[in-house]
Write an enzyme that holds these catalytic residues in place. Structure first.
Site, short mmCIF file in Angstrom:
data_model
loop_
_atom_site.label_atom_id
_atom_site.label_comp_id
_atom_site.label_asym_id
_atom_site.label_seq_id
_atom_site.Cartn_x
_atom_site.Cartn_y
_atom_site.Cartn_z
N HIS A 158 0.86 -1.19 0.00
CA HIS A 158 0.00 0.00 0.00
C HIS A 158 0.89 1.24 0.00
CE1 HIS A 158 -3.93 1.91 1.76
NE2 HIS A 158 -3.32 2.73 0.92
N HIS A 216 1.49 4.98 -2.44
CA HIS A 216 0.98 5.82 -3.53
C HIS A 216 2.07 6.55 -4.30
CE1 HIS A 216 -3.27 5.31 -2.49
NE2 HIS A 216 -2.89 5.38 -1.23
N ALA A 224 -8.49 11.03 2.58
CA ALA A 224 -7.91 11.93 1.60
C ALA A 224 -8.35 11.59 0.18
CB ALA A 224 -6.40 11.90 1.70
N HIS A 247 -11.93 2.56 4.09
CA HIS A 247 -12.78 3.73 3.85
C HIS A 247 -14.24 3.28 3.90
CE1 HIS A 247 -9.44 6.43 2.75
NE2 HIS A 247 -8.89 5.33 2.27
N HIS A 304 -4.96 0.02 6.15
CA HIS A 304 -4.62 0.96 7.23
C HIS A 304 -5.61 0.87 8.40
CE1 HIS A 304 -7.46 3.48 5.00
NE2 HIS A 304 -6.55 3.88 4.12
N GLY A 313 3.52 6.74 14.16
CA GLY A 313 3.29 7.54 15.35
C GLY A 313 2.27 8.64 15.18
N HIS A 357 -0.62 8.16 12.64
CA HIS A 357 -1.87 7.52 12.24
C HIS A 357 -2.48 6.66 13.34
CE1 HIS A 357 -0.59 8.73 8.20
NE2 HIS A 357 -1.81 8.49 7.79
N ASP A 383 1.72 3.61 3.02
CA ASP A 383 0.69 4.52 2.51
C ASP A 383 1.34 5.84 2.09
OD1 ASP A 383 -1.85 5.28 1.72
OD2 ASP A 383 -2.56 5.76 3.73
N GLY A 409 -2.38 10.13 3.51
CA GLY A 409 -1.25 9.24 3.33
C GLY A 409 -0.16 9.59 4.33
#
Length: 390
Positions: free
Chosen positions: A66, A68, A147, A202, A223, A256, A258, A281, A317
Site C-alpha cells: 500500500h 501511492h 484523503a 474507507h 490501514h 506515530g 496515524h 501509505d 497518506g
C-alpha cells in the site's frame, strides 16, 4: 554467473535467527542459508564476491502492498520516469517489492495507470519490483473518505473490473472497497474467485457487514483503525471485526501519527503471527521536505513530516518509509526485529500468495535482502541478488 557470499550476519529466517550466518547467492536466487560453522566455502566459486556483514542483521526485503508514491512522484501520474522515481526511492529505504496503489479517480484515469504499470512490468525493472496494482477505491464510502475525493466515489462497477482483468490479466492484486455498499458482496466473491485480495477500507461497515463480507471472500483490511467504523462495545464495527476475526489480516501505518503505539500493540496481539502487515501509505512527499503537494488531485500540506489535506485537515497518506516503520515497531511498539521483519516481509508475501518465492531468507527464494546495522540503520540492499547503488 553472478555469485555472492554474505558472511558474519545475524540472519532472520522464518525458523529463527542464525547469529553467525552465511548466505550464498547465485544468479539472483538464494543458494544456501546456514551457520558459519556449517558453511563449506568450497561450494562457492573462488571468484565470487564476498561481503562481511560484521554482525549486522540480514533481513528479507520489505514488501509494501500500500504505497501511492514518493520523492515527488505519484502512481496516478504513472510514466516510465515516475515509476522509476518511486521504485528507486523506496528501494533505497528497503522496499524491494511493492504494489502500485491507485486513488479514487475516474475510470479513464485508473485505466491509464493500469496500462502504464502493465507496460512497465513487462520490461526489466531496475529498482524495487512492481508486483501489480492495489486499487484503493473508487468503490468506497464518502462517510470515511479520508484523503480520497468523495465526488468520484461510486458503487462497485463489476463491468470495469471484468474488462481490466481481461485486458491486464493478474495485474490487479488487491482491491479496497466498502463492503456495506450495494453490489460489494458480489464483487468480493468475484475477486476471491480470481485470486485477487478483497480488502475493506474507507468503510462504515458494521460488525455484521464485515462478517457477511468475509463469508463472500473478504480477507484483508487497509490501514487498520484509519478511515473505518471504530470499535464500540455495543457495535464492534469494522475495527472490532478486524481485531477478532482471524480470517482478516490488517495493515498498519506505523509512523506515530496515524495510530497510537498502544493501539498497534493491541493489533499485534490480535493478529499474531501472520495477520499484521506494515505499510507506508506513502504519498509523493515521502523523501522530501515540508510544503505543498498533490494527492490524487487534492491539495496536501506537509508540516513536520505529517501530510494532511490542505482543506479539512484529514490525514493524507504519509511520508513514511518501510525502514522507518520497522524502526518504529521495534523502538516504540516493542516488538522484536524478527517480528517486525515478518510484518514487513513475510506476511505481505503470504497475503499475495508469493511466499514460495518472496518474503523470507530461505534456499530457492529470490535474493531480495537488506543489511541492517544493530542500530537499525539500512546499510545495503540487494534486489534479485544485485546490489542497489546509491
Amino acid at each position: 554467473m553472478s555469485e555472492l557470499v554474505i558472511t558474519g550476519a545475524r540472519i532472520v529466517t522464518e525458523q529463527g535467527v542464525i547469529e553467525q550466518g552465511v548466505v550464498h547467492l547465485k544468479d539472483g536466487v538464494i543458494a544456501s542459508v546456514q551457520s558459519s560453522s556449517a558453511w563449506n566455502s568450497s561450494t562457492a566459486d573462488p571468484a565470487a564476491e564476498t561481503v562481511d556483514a560484521r554482525g549486522s542483521w540480514l533481513l528479507p526485503g520489505f514488501i509494501d502492498v500500500h504505497v501511492h508514491g514518493g520523492y515527488g512522484a505519484d502512481f496516478m501520474e504513472a510514466s516510465p520516469e515516475t515509476l522509476d522515481t518511486i521504485t528507486r526511492f523506496h528501494a533505497k529505504n528497503g522496499t524491494t517489492a511493492m504494489l502500485a496503489t491507485t486513488m479514487t479517480q475516474t475510470h479513464e484515469a485508473i485505466d491509464r495507470v493500469l496500462g502504464e504499470v502493465s507496460r512497465y512490468m513487462q520490461e526489466p525493472m531496475p529498482y524495487a519490483q512492481l508486483l501489480g496494482v492495489h486499487m484503493e477505491g473508487p468503490f468506497i464510502s464518502p462517510k470515511w473518505a479520508g484523503a480520497q475525493d468523495p465526488k468520484l466515489m461510486l458503487p462497485p462497477q463489476l463491468s470495469w473490473l471484468q474488462d481490466w482483468h481481461e485486458r491486464f490479466p493478474q495485474l490487479v492484486k488487491q482491491l479496497t472497497l466498502a463492503p456495506e455498499v450495494e453490489g460489494a458482496l458480489e464483487t468480493i466473491a468475484w475477486l476471491r474467485d480470481r485470486g485477487i485480495v478483497a480488502a475493506c477500507g474507507h468503510t462504515d461497515a458494521s460488525y455484521a457487514d464485515i462478517q457477511s463480507a468475509v463469508g463472500a471472500g473478504l480477507s484483508h483490511a487497509v490501514h487498520t483503525f484509519n478511515a473505518m467504523k471504530p470499535l464500540h462495545h455495543r457495535e464492534p464495527g469494522t475495527v472490532g471485526a478486524v481485531l477478532t476475526d482471524d480470517r482478516i489480516s490488517g495493515e498498519v501505518i506505523a509512523d506515530g501519527h496515524h495510530v497510537h503505539p498502544a493501539a498497534i500493540r493491541l493489533l499485534v496481539k490480535a493478529k499474531q503471527p501472520d495477520g499484521l502487515l506494515l505499510i507506508t501509505d506513502a504519498m509523493s512527499a515521502a523523501g522530501l521536505g515540508d510544503g505543498q503537494y498533490d494527492l490524487g488531485g487534492q491539495a496536501v500540506t506537509v508540516q513536520s513530516g505529517v501530510a494532511r489535506l490542505t482543506e479539512g485537515g484529514a490525514l493524507a497518506g504519509s511520508t513514511l518509509t518501510m525502514i522507518d516503520a520497522l524502526r518504529f515497531m521495534v523502538r516504540e511498539v516493542g516488538v522484536s526485529v524478527e517480528e517486525a521483519s515478518r510484518f514487513a516481509s513475510g506476511n505481505p508475501a503470504r497475503l499475495l500468495q508469493l511466499q514460495a518465492s518472496h518474503g523470507s531468507i530461505a534456499q530457492g527464494k529470490q535474493a531480495d535482502l537488506l543489511l541492517v546495522s544493530p542500530e537499525l540503520e539500512l546499510e545495503r540492499v540487494w534486489i534479485r541478488g544485485k546490489e542497489l547503488q546509491a
